[in-house]
Scaffold this motif. Sequence first.
Motif, PDB file in Angstrom:
ATOM      1  N   ARG A 173      11.525 -42.301 103.890  1.00 50.58           N
ATOM      2  CA  ARG A 173      11.012 -43.346 103.003  1.00 50.58           C
ATOM      3  C   ARG A 173       9.506 -43.529 103.138  1.00 50.58           C
ATOM      4  N   TRP A 174       8.967 -43.390 104.364  1.00 47.92           N
ATOM      5  CA  TRP A 174       7.572 -43.746 104.609  1.00 47.92           C
ATOM      6  C   TRP A 174       6.613 -42.562 104.642  1.00 47.92           C
ATOM      7  N   TYR A 175       7.082 -41.367 105.020  1.00 47.46           N
ATOM      8  CA  TYR A 175       6.157 -40.226 104.986  1.00 47.46           C
ATOM      9  C   TYR A 175       5.551 -40.013 103.597  1.00 47.46           C
ATOM     10  N   PRO A 176       6.320 -40.254 102.506  1.00 44.36           N
ATOM     11  CA  PRO A 176       5.692 -40.122 101.177  1.00 44.36           C
ATOM     12  C   PRO A 176       4.886 -41.355 100.757  1.00 44.36           C
ATOM     13  N   ALA A 177       4.891 -42.410 101.581  1.00 43.96           N
ATOM     14  CA  ALA A 177       4.268 -43.674 101.158  1.00 43.96           C
ATOM     15  C   ALA A 177       3.513 -44.307 102.316  1.00 43.96           C
ATOM     16  N   MET A 178       2.681 -43.520 102.995  1.00 48.63           N
ATOM     17  CA  MET A 178       1.963 -44.020 104.163  1.00 48.63           C
ATOM     18  C   MET A 178       1.013 -45.160 103.821  1.00 48.63           C
ATOM     19  N   GLU A 179       0.555 -45.202 102.586  1.00 47.00           N
ATOM     20  CA  GLU A 179      -0.357 -46.263 102.175  1.00 47.00           C
ATOM     21  C   GLU A 179       0.320 -47.631 102.184  1.00 47.00           C
ATOM     22  N   THR A 180       1.665 -47.658 102.183  1.00 46.77           N
ATOM     23  CA  THR A 180       2.374 -48.934 102.280  1.00 46.77           C
ATOM     24  C   THR A 180       2.541 -49.374 103.733  1.00 46.77           C
ATOM     25  N   ILE A 181       2.213 -48.490 104.666  1.00 49.36           N
ATOM     26  CA  ILE A 181       2.385 -48.771 106.088  1.00 49.36           C
ATOM     27  C   ILE A 181       1.040 -48.982 106.776  1.00 49.36           C
ATOM     28  N   TYR A 182       0.027 -48.176 106.401  1.00 49.26           N
ATOM     29  CA  TYR A 182      -1.281 -48.219 107.043  1.00 49.26           C
ATOM     30  C   TYR A 182      -2.394 -48.328 106.003  1.00 49.26           C
ATOM     31  N   GLU A 183      -3.487 -48.922 106.420  1.00 48.33           N
ATOM     32  CA  GLU A 183      -4.669 -48.955 105.566  1.00 48.33           C
ATOM     33  C   GLU A 183      -5.080 -47.519 105.212  1.00 48.33           C
ATOM     34  N   SER A 184      -5.327 -47.281 103.951  1.00 50.01           N
ATOM     35  CA  SER A 184      -5.661 -45.936 103.478  1.00 50.01           C
ATOM     36  C   SER A 184      -6.725 -46.018 102.395  1.00 50.01           C
ATOM     37  N   ARG A 185      -7.398 -44.897 102.184  1.00 48.58           N
ATOM     38  CA  ARG A 185      -8.367 -44.808 101.095  1.00 48.58           C
ATOM     39  C   ARG A 185      -7.982 -43.664 100.164  1.00 48.58           C
ATOM     40  N   PRO A 186      -8.195 -43.843  98.865  1.00 45.05           N
ATOM     41  CA  PRO A 186      -7.811 -42.798  97.908  1.00 45.05           C
ATOM     42  C   PRO A 186      -8.793 -41.635  97.911  1.00 45.05           C
ATOM     43  N   ILE A 187      -8.277 -40.449  97.674  1.00 45.48           N
ATOM     44  CA  ILE A 187      -9.088 -39.249  97.444  1.00 45.48           C
ATOM     45  C   ILE A 187      -8.933 -38.935  95.960  1.00 45.48           C
ATOM     46  N   ALA A 188      -9.924 -39.303  95.187  1.00 45.15           N
ATOM     47  CA  ALA A 188      -9.800 -39.232  93.731  1.00 45.15           C
ATOM     48  C   ALA A 188      -9.756 -37.787  93.241  1.00 45.15           C
ATOM     49  N   SER A 189      -8.860 -37.534  92.322  1.00 47.35           N
ATOM     50  CA  SER A 189      -8.812 -36.243  91.642  1.00 47.35           C
ATOM     51  C   SER A 189      -9.537 -36.371  90.308  1.00 47.35           C
ATOM     52  N   GLY A 190      -9.726 -35.247  89.644  1.00 48.60           N
ATOM     53  CA  GLY A 190     -10.428 -35.265  88.364  1.00 48.60           C
ATOM     54  C   GLY A 190      -9.512 -34.834  87.235  1.00 48.60           C
ATOM     55  N   GLY A 191     -10.103 -34.513  86.097  1.00 51.33           N
ATOM     56  CA  GLY A 191      -9.307 -34.094  84.956  1.00 51.33           C
ATOM     57  C   GLY A 191      -8.834 -32.658  85.038  1.00 51.33           C
ATOM     58  N   ARG A 192      -9.510 -31.858  85.860  1.00 51.68           N
ATOM     59  CA  ARG A 192      -9.179 -30.444  85.969  1.00 51.68           C
ATOM     60  C   ARG A 192      -8.038 -30.241  86.970  1.00 51.68           C
ATOM     61  N   VAL A 193      -7.162 -29.269  86.684  1.00 51.37           N
ATOM     62  CA  VAL A 193      -6.108 -28.900  87.624  1.00 51.37           C
ATOM     63  C   VAL A 193      -6.163 -27.392  87.862  1.00 51.37           C
ATOM     64  N   HIS A 194      -6.304 -27.016  89.123  1.00 50.20           N
ATOM     65  CA  HIS A 194      -6.310 -25.604  89.494  1.00 50.20           C
ATOM     66  C   HIS A 194      -4.901 -25.039  89.295  1.00 50.20           C
ATOM     67  N   ALA A 195      -4.765 -24.082  88.402  1.00 48.27           N
ATOM     68  CA  ALA A 195      -3.446 -23.562  88.043  1.00 48.27           C
ATOM     69  C   ALA A 195      -2.806 -22.809  89.210  1.00 48.27           C
ATOM     70  N   GLY A 205      -9.764 -28.853  91.645  1.00 50.67           N
ATOM     71  CA  GLY A 205      -8.674 -29.146  90.712  1.00 50.67           C
ATOM     72  C   GLY A 205      -7.370 -29.516  91.380  1.00 50.67           C
ATOM     73  N   MET A 206      -7.416 -30.467  92.321  1.00 58.76           N
ATOM     74  CA  MET A 206      -6.167 -30.982  92.868  1.00 58.76           C
ATOM     75  C   MET A 206      -5.446 -31.758  91.774  1.00 58.76           C
ATOM     76  N   GLU A 207      -4.121 -31.662  91.760  1.00 58.19           N
ATOM     77  CA  GLU A 207      -3.386 -32.230  90.639  1.00 58.19           C
ATOM     78  C   GLU A 207      -3.193 -33.737  90.756  1.00 58.19           C
ATOM     79  N   ALA A 208      -3.307 -34.294  91.955  1.00 62.21           N
ATOM     80  CA  ALA A 208      -3.006 -35.714  92.145  1.00 62.21           C
ATOM     81  C   ALA A 208      -3.974 -36.346  93.131  1.00 62.21           C
ATOM     82  N   GLU A 209      -4.120 -37.646  93.031  1.00 62.81           N
ATOM     83  CA  GLU A 209      -4.906 -38.387  93.998  1.00 62.81           C
ATOM     84  C   GLU A 209      -4.299 -38.214  95.387  1.00 62.81           C
ATOM     85  N   GLY A 210      -5.152 -38.013  96.372  1.00 66.37           N
ATOM     86  CA  GLY A 210      -4.700 -37.980  97.754  1.00 66.37           C
ATOM     87  C   GLY A 210      -4.977 -39.313  98.416  1.00 66.37           C
TER      88      GLY A 210
END
Length: 395
Positions: free
Chosen positions: A42-64, A262-267
């Motif tokens: 439940r928590w490994y995919p949602a660490m931001e709900t457990i610990y303070e985190s900062r977003p790694i913004a992605s852009g419009g491009r996606v590396h295929a 071109g990461m596909e999602a925010e980290g």
Amino acid sequence: MKRLFVSAFAAAGLFTAPATAQVALKPDTPHLLFWSPEQQARWYPAMETIYESRPIASGGRVHALPLAARKIDPTFNHADRTWTVDQYMEAYRVSGLLVIQDGKVLLERYGLGRGPKDRWTSFSVAKSVTATLVGAAIQDGHIKSLQTPVTDILQELKGSAYEGVSLRQLLMMSSGVRWSEDYADPNSDVAKGPLEGLKLAEGKPGLNPVVAYMRTLPRAHAPGTVFNYNTGETDLVGILLARAVGKGLAEYASEKIWKPYGMEAEGLWVTDPGGLERGGCCMSMTLRDYGRIGQFVLDDGVIDGRPVLPPGWAREATSKQIENGQAGYGYFWWMQPNGAYQATGIFGQSITTFRQDRIIIVVNSAWPRSGGPDLRDGRTALINALRQAALASGP
């Protein structure tokens, strides 16, 4: 004794191993090393709900990462039985498995209720990303070279055992500064460092708790001579890097990798008690973005013909720079007996790359323990089988 000790720190809201510290959003959060299988899933995919985190913004491009015309699905022998990939994933609690060759996907599977859009925590795989960002900072001119003395950037360490230690020696885990990473010992540095650092930094604005503790440690060896695994120093590298580039690691990772490659999602990147992203732990990203990290390094950190890393950096970082009693260690990358280099995190996280074959294998897991020879050997057997299947299936 170990569980009693860990519970005391968990009650204080601190994660104490396998790195320094991070602040839980809820004070009754159980210690990360002892999450139940249900809590892991439940928590490994949602660490931001457990610990303070900062977003790694992605852009419009996606590396295929296109699907290859061929697929692989090997069986293999391990521990006196024959395994299918699905059987391995169920037995070893794998949430994501990805195999890429020549930039194309040969296998992609999910488990534990995870899907393609779900992130998963990296644990110490983040160390390898931090080292890659150090290379970017050198390329950008923020850091002069790997020979730069640590105290040139972290001047709070002047007069400590870090005098005369270079950035390269930190990246090789060979500062020579004494450090014990024994999670069962309440007097080890990895255990007592978080609370001690908070006390030492109290009333001293601008002094990070990690730096506050690390500068109290004595010298044990000459710098550059002895490998000693030290997660505290990987967080120290993260602080040094943030200081050098003038921004947080999440922002810099977005600027140098996430958006242009071109990461596909925010980290996401978990922070320490001082509010800085941890150089040694706990990024979160999708399975395919783990694969893109591997591909970015395999391609020498070049984006659209533009080098993000210094010439030769990626190969140097992922080659043996120091003996470690195993196959060797680079700059926060592990060498493997099968010839691969690997970014590794506890509980079964890894990016394994066979440079000569241009094969990248990502495994995300929720092992029942942080590690151990039986768990690592099982993963190695799987990885070797996937590699052989990729090679046998043709170019």
